[in-house]
Design a protein around this motif. Structure first.
Motif, PDB file in Angstrom:
ATOM      1  N   HIS A  30       0.816  -1.214   0.000  1.00  0.00           N
ATOM      2  CA  HIS A  30       0.000   0.000   0.000  1.00  0.00           C
ATOM      3  C   HIS A  30       0.851   1.266   0.000  1.00  0.00           C
ATOM      4  O   HIS A  30       0.595   2.178  -0.804  1.00  0.00           O
ATOM      5  N   LEU A  33       2.325   1.995  -3.310  1.00  0.00           N
ATOM      6  CA  LEU A  33       1.261   2.455  -4.210  1.00  0.00           C
ATOM      7  C   LEU A  33       0.980   3.938  -3.977  1.00  0.00           C
ATOM      8  O   LEU A  33       0.859   4.720  -4.931  1.00  0.00           O
ATOM      9  N   ALA A  37       1.577   6.821  -6.730  1.00  0.00           N
ATOM     10  CA  ALA A  37       0.427   7.602  -7.192  1.00  0.00           C
ATOM     11  C   ALA A  37       0.610   9.095  -6.977  1.00  0.00           C
ATOM     12  O   ALA A  37       0.206   9.902  -7.820  1.00  0.00           O
ATOM     13  N   GLU A  80      -5.555   9.355  -9.574  1.00  0.00           N
ATOM     14  CA  GLU A  80      -4.998   8.154  -8.952  1.00  0.00           C
ATOM     15  C   GLU A  80      -5.606   7.844  -7.586  1.00  0.00           C
ATOM     16  O   GLU A  80      -5.494   6.725  -7.081  1.00  0.00           O
ATOM     17  N   THR A  81      -6.255   8.813  -6.979  1.00  0.00           N
ATOM     18  CA  THR A  81      -6.780   8.643  -5.623  1.00  0.00           C
ATOM     19  C   THR A  81      -7.794   7.505  -5.495  1.00  0.00           C
ATOM     20  O   THR A  81      -7.710   6.744  -4.521  1.00  0.00           O
ATOM     21  N   PRO A  82      -8.720   7.310  -6.407  1.00  0.00           N
ATOM     22  CA  PRO A  82      -9.646   6.176  -6.255  1.00  0.00           C
ATOM     23  C   PRO A  82      -8.927   4.820  -6.165  1.00  0.00           C
ATOM     24  O   PRO A  82      -9.333   3.952  -5.394  1.00  0.00           O
ATOM     25  N   GLU A  83      -7.852   4.648  -6.926  1.00  0.00           N
ATOM     26  CA  GLU A  83      -7.085   3.396  -6.848  1.00  0.00           C
ATOM     27  C   GLU A  83      -6.440   3.234  -5.474  1.00  0.00           C
ATOM     28  O   GLU A  83      -6.445   2.146  -4.893  1.00  0.00           O
ATOM     29  N   VAL A  84      -5.891   4.312  -4.948  1.00  0.00           N
ATOM     30  CA  VAL A  84      -5.281   4.272  -3.610  1.00  0.00           C
ATOM     31  C   VAL A  84      -6.340   3.904  -2.572  1.00  0.00           C
ATOM     32  O   VAL A  84      -6.124   3.028  -1.731  1.00  0.00           O
ATOM     33  N   ALA A  86      -9.227   2.369  -3.018  1.00  0.00           N
ATOM     34  CA  ALA A  86      -9.754   1.021  -3.243  1.00  0.00           C
ATOM     35  C   ALA A  86      -8.827  -0.040  -2.660  1.00  0.00           C
ATOM     36  O   ALA A  86      -9.271  -1.138  -2.310  1.00  0.00           O
ATOM     37  N   ASP A  87      -7.563   0.266  -2.524  1.00  0.00           N
ATOM     38  CA  ASP A  87      -6.591  -0.692  -1.996  1.00  0.00           C
ATOM     39  C   ASP A  87      -6.772  -0.951  -0.501  1.00  0.00           C
ATOM     40  O   ASP A  87      -6.310  -1.967   0.009  1.00  0.00           O
ATOM     41  N   LYS A  90      -7.863  -4.324   0.901  1.00  0.00           N
ATOM     42  CA  LYS A  90      -6.931  -5.446   0.819  1.00  0.00           C
ATOM     43  C   LYS A  90      -6.156  -5.668   2.114  1.00  0.00           C
ATOM     44  O   LYS A  90      -5.580  -6.734   2.309  1.00  0.00           O
TER      45      LYS A  90
END
Length: 104
Positions: A30, A33, A37, A80-84, A86-87, A90
């Motif tokens: 994370h 990432l 990002a 890029e924030t939505p991907e961060v 969404a992680d 996990k």
């Protein structure tokens, strides 16, 4: 003048010793990432801190150092924030809390 100086965001996770929080994933996947990002927007470093003993309360702290306040706004508003975000699922079910800090 506050925009000229570096700015820090602390992300904390509150829980119990039984809360799901995968420290290894957080540190090994994370945080890289996050750095990948947001580096282009002015993120200069990230670091994770964990209490020595698991107890009710803060179970993890992330320190994100940005170039300035403008960089924080650019990073959190980036594509890029939505991907961060969404992680998060996990490694934890806990909701993070963000705090901005200013140097004295």
């Amino acid at each position: 003048m506050a925009d000229v100086m570096s700015a820090t965001v602390y992300v904390t996770y509150e829980g119990t010793p039984d809360s799901r929080f995968d420290r290894s994933y957080y540190v090994e996947h994370h945080l890289p990432l996050v750095m990948q990002a947001w580096r282009r927007y002015g993120l200069e470093s990230v670091a994770a801190f964990f209490p020595l003993q698991m107890q009710v309360g803060t179970i993890a702290i992330c320190e994100c150092r940005f170039r300035n306040e403008t960089a924080i706004e650019a990073a959190f508003g980036s594509p890029e924030t939505p991907e961060v975000m969404a992680d998060l699922s996990k490694f934890t079910d806990l909701a993070p809390t963000r705090w901005r800090a200013a140097a004295f």
